[in-house]
Write an enzyme that holds these catalytic residues in place. Structure first.
Site, PDB file in Angstrom:
ATOM      1  N   LYS A  21       7.172  20.253   3.741  1.00 55.81           N
ATOM      2  CA  LYS A  21       5.924  19.543   3.491  1.00 55.81           C
ATOM      3  C   LYS A  21       4.826  20.233   4.305  1.00 55.81           C
ATOM      4  O   LYS A  21       5.075  20.678   5.430  1.00 55.81           O
ATOM      5  CB  LYS A  21       6.084  18.091   3.917  1.00 55.81           C
ATOM      6  N   SER A  25       3.817  10.104   0.518  1.00 56.63           N
ATOM      7  CA  SER A  25       2.980  11.278   0.497  1.00 56.63           C
ATOM      8  C   SER A  25       3.751  12.600   0.340  1.00 56.63           C
ATOM      9  O   SER A  25       3.152  13.603   0.000  1.00 56.63           O
ATOM     10  CB  SER A  25       2.174  11.344   1.790  1.00 56.63           C
ATOM     11  N   SER A  68       6.938   7.644   3.137  1.00 53.08           N
ATOM     12  CA  SER A  68       6.537   8.900   2.496  1.00 53.08           C
ATOM     13  C   SER A  68       7.663   9.882   2.173  1.00 53.08           C
ATOM     14  O   SER A  68       7.429  10.883   1.498  1.00 53.08           O
ATOM     15  CB  SER A  68       5.486   9.607   3.350  1.00 53.08           C
TER      16      SER A  68
END
Lengths: 97, 528
Positions: free
Chosen positions: B77, B152, B176
């Protein structure tokens, strides 16, 4: 009644180092009010007997390490991502006239 | 089975046996990325050249007779720092930023032989539930390209689901990792707070953030967790735990365990079809010998309220550092594409700052006439108003408000006390049950654009996942079926440091179901 006024939103923006156009300010005021009205449900909760949790590590002791020098970033490495630098320093707009 | 469809565990075995080279593995995934990225858009940066080079060097070492570990690709990420490789957190304010150091989790993966294939898209600074808050582009759900991948860590989940990479890391502050894993039909694990070092994870809400794996099955989650977990002196909140090989927990024996289905997270606000699939999963657990009862966490109904006070408060403080001084975007300064150097030639004024007349905006952040020099404060304000997106600004504002004089006690302190009550609910529940069960998300993946104008509705997507972050406990999402053709996730929560138990239960469940073997069609409208 609104929880937070447009004037308060403007004040909070200044504290946050942010700025908004008039239409943005109206939209943010409405959105922040909806969120704050929602979280106001917490008022109904009796928390008088609870100690605050600032970290789930609460009862684990503060971690300490030996105070020994070790390698960190070099000055060049730390400065490399800066938008502006001069003479080995971060460069910012003049603050003293 | 095609190479890209192999799991981490299978790829590692093939590489170790010399049946496939690292170069072949890396090329297979790069080819897949090239063919589906236009539709999925999971990546912000593909680490093509370095990945190829690393694969080649490892292959050469192996040919030379050295014992070479691993060679399995991984994606990170984009809020996980990678030395010399762009790390933007999905924010324009960090466009072009290449950190001078790597996150501990990234370093551990590299040392274990993982090859970093790229950085994945996410909501800006991990604030969001759909990846639509990315400052760059949205990501599509591989099961239906018109829908969000969740967020996210939507890029990581979509990349794993679309076979662009066999595993990825995400970060989880309020769901997330788990919620996008649920939306994309993959496995997502949020470890206990402190189990995985946060060093080099760009801070959002420091008392809640945790790095964890997103994989296609439970065995891979255990394998990746074994690499990234463990004490790190560079993170003062890192737990002093001994290294554990979590793959030893993969024994499908759950007979006699007790579980509570959390009433507050399984009723109101949860889509009936999602409830039905999770109910079926609970039946499977019962068949496997788990004793299941309804269980109440009375304060869980306030979890969203606590979260949207505590997380923005911490964020408003953490994000004060983006002021255009030490890294990232500065108002009026252009970076020369590709060089990473400030473009002083031409655009910038004498202090590396120009007046609003010559920049892209002369809004309220600026002061005075074109060409006039900005004050330091004006530079900060202009930089932040141009560099941050709307959701980040909303949370900074919310956080500043709840921490401001006169409101601190009513909001922030109240939420911290409520957080204690929720933790006590969990303690009582775990005195009675080995683990707790709920849906991961109240709904399946929603259409792109559906909730972008309604922040509060977007926040509801984290209803079931937030309690675990507030309590600092581990939780895993595993695929448990489909509703309207879209994946549904089952969430298992356990006491602090019960990852082995959660992996064992998740593994047992997975062994008795076939949901994780279904492949996304990558059908739908090509968006870009």
């Amino acid at each position: 009644m609104a929880v937070i006024s447009r004037q308060e939103v403007e004040h909070i923006a200044r504290l946050s180092c942010l700025a908004f156009e008039p239409d943005e300010l109206n939209r943010f005021t409405a959105q922040l009010n909806r969120i704050l009205e929602y979280v106001a449900r917490l008022e109904a909760l009796d928390t008088s007997l609870a100690a605050p949790t600032s970290s789930v590590l609460g009862d684990r002791s503060t971690p300490l390490r030996e105070d020994e020098p070790r390698e960190g970033l070099t000055r060049e490495e730390a400065l490399e991502p800066a938008p502006a630098q001069e003479g080995g320093l971060f460069k910012v707009p003049r603050i003293i006239e | 089975m095609k190479l890209i469809e192999k799991t981490v565990t299978q790829l590692a075995a093939l590489l170790e046996a010399g049946e496939v080279t690292r170069a072949e593995v890396v090329e297979a995934y790069l080819e897949r990325i090239a063919s589906v990225e236009e539709a999925v858009a999971a990546f912000l940066y593909v680490n093509e050249d370095r990945a190829r080079k690393q694969a080649r060097l490892m292959d050469e070492a192996a040919e030379g007779g050295a014992a070479v570990l691993g060679g399995v690709p991984v994606a990170l990420k984009d809020n996980i720092c990678t030395k010399g490789i762009p790390t933007t957190c999905g924010s324009r304010i960090l466009e072009g930023y290449r950190p001078p150091y790597s996150a501990t989790a990234a370093v551990r993966l590299e040392k274990a032989g993982f090859i970093m294939l790229g950085k994945t898209n996410c909501d800006e600074f991990a604030m969001g539930s759909s990846t639509e808050n990315s400052g760059y582009h949205p990501t599509a759900n591989p099961w239906d390209l018109r829908r969000v991948p969740g967020g996210s860590s939507g890029g990581s989940a979509a990349a794993v689901a679309a076979f662009e990479v066999p595993c990825a890391l995400g970060s989880d502050t309020g769901g997330s990792i788990r919620q996008p894993a649920s939306f994309c039909g993959v496995v997502g694990l949020k470890p206990t707070y402190g189990l995985v070092s946060r060093y080099g994870l760009v801070a959002f809400a420091s008392s809640l953030d945790q790095i964890g794996p997103i994989t296609r099955d439970v065995a891979d989650a255990a394998a990746v967790l074994s690499v990234i977990a463990g004490h790190d002196p560079l993170d003062s909140t890192s737990a002093r735990v001994k290294p554990v090989d979590y793959t030893h927990a993969l024994v499908p024996d759950v007979d006699g365990l007790t579980a509570g289905v959390v009433t507050e997270l399984s009723g109101e606000g949860v889509d009936p079809e999602v409830r039905e699939r999770v109910g079926r999963a609970v039946e499977v657990l019962t068949e496997l010998g788990v004793e299941v009862e309804e269980c109440s966490l009375p304060h869980a109904r306030y979890a969203l309220d606590m979260y949207y006070i505590i997380a923005p408060a911490e964020a408003s403080s953490n994000l004060a550092r983006y002021d255009g001084t030490r890294y990232g975007y500065r108002h009026g300064v252009r970076r020369l594409a590709g060089t990473g150097e400030a473009g002083e030639a031409g655009e910038a004024g004498p202090d590396g700052v120009e007046g609003p007349g010559g920049g892209d905006s002369g809004g309220p952040g600026g002061s005075g006439r074109p060409g006039e020099r900005l004050s330091l404060l004006d530079m900060y304000v202009a930089t932040r108003r141009e560099g941050f997106g709307a959701e980040v600004k909303r949370r900074i504002m919310l956080g500043t408000y709840v921490l401001s004089a006169g409101y601190y006690e009513a909001y922030y302190l109240k939420a911290q006390k409520a957080r204690t009550l929720l933790r006590q609910d969990f303690e009582r529940a775990f005195a009675r049950y080995d683990f707790l069960v709920s849906p991961t998300s109240p709904t399946v993946a929603f259409p792109l654009g559906d909730r972008v104008d309604d922040p509060l509705r977007m926040y509801m997507a984290d209803l079931c996942t937030i309690p675990a972050n507030l309590a600092g406990i581990p939780a895993i999402s595993v695929p448990c079926g489909f509703a309207q053709g879209l994946p549904v996730g089952l969430q298992l929560m356990g006491p602090a440091f019960s990852e082995e138990l959660l992996l064992k239960v998740a593994f047992a469940y997975e062994q008795h179901t076939e949901h994780h073997t279904k492949k996304p069609p990558l059908l739908g409208v090509k968006r870009r």
